[in-house]
Scaffold this active site. Structure first.
Site, short mmCIF file in Angstrom:
data_model
loop_
_atom_site.label_atom_id
_atom_site.label_comp_id
_atom_site.label_asym_id
_atom_site.label_seq_id
_atom_site.Cartn_x
_atom_site.Cartn_y
_atom_site.Cartn_z
N SER A 1 0.84 -1.19 0.00
CA SER A 1 0.00 0.00 0.00
C SER A 1 0.88 1.24 0.00
O SER A 1 1.61 1.50 0.97
CB SER A 1 -0.91 0.00 1.22
N HIS B 1 -1.05 -1.16 -4.43
CA HIS B 1 -2.35 -0.94 -3.80
C HIS B 1 -2.49 0.56 -3.52
O HIS B 1 -1.68 1.14 -2.78
CB HIS B 1 -2.45 -1.76 -2.50
N ASP C 1 -4.74 3.65 -2.13
CA ASP C 1 -5.83 3.94 -1.20
C ASP C 1 -6.36 5.36 -1.38
O ASP C 1 -5.67 6.33 -1.05
CB ASP C 1 -5.33 3.78 0.24
N MET D 1 -9.06 8.14 -0.24
CA MET D 1 -9.94 8.48 0.90
C MET D 1 -10.49 9.88 0.73
O MET D 1 -9.76 10.79 0.32
CB MET D 1 -9.13 8.42 2.20
N HIS E 1 -8.26 1.12 -4.24
CA HIS E 1 -9.20 0.89 -3.13
C HIS E 1 -9.89 2.22 -2.84
O HIS E 1 -9.28 3.12 -2.24
CB HIS E 1 -8.40 0.37 -1.92
N MET F 1 -12.12 4.38 -0.81
CA MET F 1 -12.80 4.56 0.48
C MET F 1 -13.52 5.90 0.41
O MET F 1 -13.17 6.86 1.11
CB MET F 1 -11.79 4.51 1.61
N MET G 1 -11.62 -6.04 4.95
CA MET G 1 -10.86 -5.10 5.78
C MET G 1 -10.56 -5.75 7.14
O MET G 1 -11.47 -6.19 7.83
CB MET G 1 -11.64 -3.80 6.00
N GLY H 1 -9.08 3.83 6.87
CA GLY H 1 -8.78 5.26 7.07
C GLY H 1 -7.31 5.54 7.32
O GLY H 1 -6.82 6.60 6.97
N PHE H 2 -6.61 4.59 7.90
CA PHE H 2 -5.22 4.85 8.26
C PHE H 2 -4.37 3.60 8.09
O PHE H 2 -4.86 2.48 8.30
CB PHE H 2 -5.12 5.31 9.73
N GLY H 3 -3.11 3.81 7.76
CA GLY H 3 -2.15 2.71 7.74
C GLY H 3 -1.66 2.46 9.15
O GLY H 3 -1.91 3.25 10.06
N GLY H 4 -0.97 1.36 9.35
CA GLY H 4 -0.30 1.10 10.62
C GLY H 4 -1.18 0.71 11.78
O GLY H 4 -0.78 0.84 12.94
N ASP I 1 -6.80 -6.61 3.82
CA ASP I 1 -6.22 -5.27 3.87
C ASP I 1 -6.26 -4.70 5.29
O ASP I 1 -7.33 -4.44 5.84
CB ASP I 1 -7.00 -4.36 2.91
N GLY I 2 -5.06 -4.49 5.85
CA GLY I 2 -4.94 -3.83 7.14
C GLY I 2 -4.23 -4.67 8.18
O GLY I 2 -4.67 -5.77 8.49
N GLY I 3 -3.12 -4.15 8.66
CA GLY I 3 -2.40 -4.82 9.74
C GLY I 3 -1.78 -6.16 9.38
O GLY I 3 -1.52 -6.99 10.26
N GLY J 1 1.14 -2.30 4.09
CA GLY J 1 1.62 -0.93 4.08
C GLY J 1 2.85 -0.79 4.94
O GLY J 1 4.00 -0.85 4.48
C1 DX5 Z 1 -6.44 1.33 5.38
C2 DX5 Z 1 -5.97 1.09 3.96
C3 DX5 Z 1 -4.88 0.10 3.90
C4 DX5 Z 1 -3.63 0.53 4.64
C5 DX5 Z 1 -2.82 -0.69 4.94
O1 DX5 Z 1 -7.58 2.08 5.38
O2 DX5 Z 1 -7.03 0.61 3.16
O3 DX5 Z 1 -4.58 -0.27 2.56
O4 DX5 Z 1 -2.87 1.47 3.95
O5 DX5 Z 1 -1.74 -0.31 5.72
P1 DX5 Z 1 -1.14 -1.27 6.85
O6 DX5 Z 1 -0.68 -2.51 6.15
O7 DX5 Z 1 -0.04 -0.48 7.43
O8 DX5 Z 1 -2.25 -1.58 7.82
ZN ZN Z 2 -6.51 -0.34 1.19
#
Ligand code: DX5
Ligand code: ZN
Length: 215
Positions: free
Chosen positions: A7, A32, A34, A36, A65, A67, A136, A141-144, A174-176, A196
């Site tokens: 991502s 990927h 994202d 938003m 993706h 959002m 999901m 909304g956020f990475g990490g 997707d996510g974590g 990500g």
């Molecule tokens: C979250 C995004 C993800 C995010 C993944 O809303 O859709 O794609 O960037 O990042 P990580 O892998 O750090 O959770």
């Molecule tokens: Zn995503």
């Protein structure tokens, strides 16, 4: 082995060229991207203009993706910008069936993303029209953020449904996603892993991608 989709949200936006080069040289399968809107999710990222730059920076598959609310109003612009696959949120799309048809008519792969609170059953009537389901594993909304463990059951349920119906729909998580939970996700039936922070905050991103590809 799963497809790996780093991502770009976790990339260094002051030096995207270097991060794109790193991904192009790596064994990553997809970009990927994202998007938003600050309405569907409490964050704003980027729009078609940046997608166009990513398109020029790579020959890899661009997995978009969305959002955003009213995704149907923007799919054409993002397709023109170069997205190969466009995923919209089930929770953001009143006429999801029509939106997926619209995406396919534009020549892109049509994806549906579901939030952690949305059950797999909600996909029953739309699955045959769907090239990819993005489960999901964090609230978007956020990475990490931290992986929500219940996702594993959802992946398992969806995979058995897809296999039962003999569909070729891909399951993306997707996510974590981390080096620790990736093997279990693949074992549960995931085809695509988004990563990500695990990739971009790693000291050796290319090696991390290569490791994710070994599972
Ligand atoms: C979250 C995004 C993800 C995010 C993944 O809303 O859709 O794609 O960037 O990042 P990580 O892998 O750090 O959770
Ligand atoms: Zn995503």
């Amino acid at each position: 082995m799963a497809l790996i989709a780093p991502s770009l949200l976790s990339a260094n936006f002051l030096n995207l060229e270097a991060d794109c080069r790193m991904l192009n040289e790596s064994s990553a399968d997809w970009y990927h991207l994202d998007v938003m809107d600050g309405r569907f999710v409490p964050n704003i990222s980027f729009g078609p203009m940046l997608v166009e730059f990513f398109r020029k920076a790579t020959t890899k598959y661009c997995d978009l993706h969305l959002m955003i609310e009213e995704p149907e109003s923007y799919v054409e612009a993002f397709r023109k910008a170069g997205a190969d696959g466009i995923t919209v949120h089930l929770e953001a799309s009143t006429h999801l069936h029509r939106t997926l048809q619209q995406i396919r008519a534009l020549g892109a792969k049509a994806g549906v993303a579901i939030n952690p609170h949305t059950p797999i059953e909600s996909l029953t009537d739309i699955l045959p029209e769907t090239d990819l389901v993005c489960i999901m594993s964090v609230n978007p909304g956020f990475g990490g953020q931290k992986f929500i463990p219940h996702t594993l059951d959802k992946v398992r349920q969806l995979r058995s449904r897809i296999d039962q119906l003999k569909l070729s729909t891909l399951i993306e998580v997707d996510g974590g996603v981390t080096l620790e939970n990736a093997p279990a996700l693949i074992e549960a039936g995931a085809h695509v892993l988004v990563a990500g922070n695990t990739v971009f905050k790693s000291a050796y991103p290319k090696a991390t991608i290569a490791t994710l590809k070994t599972f």
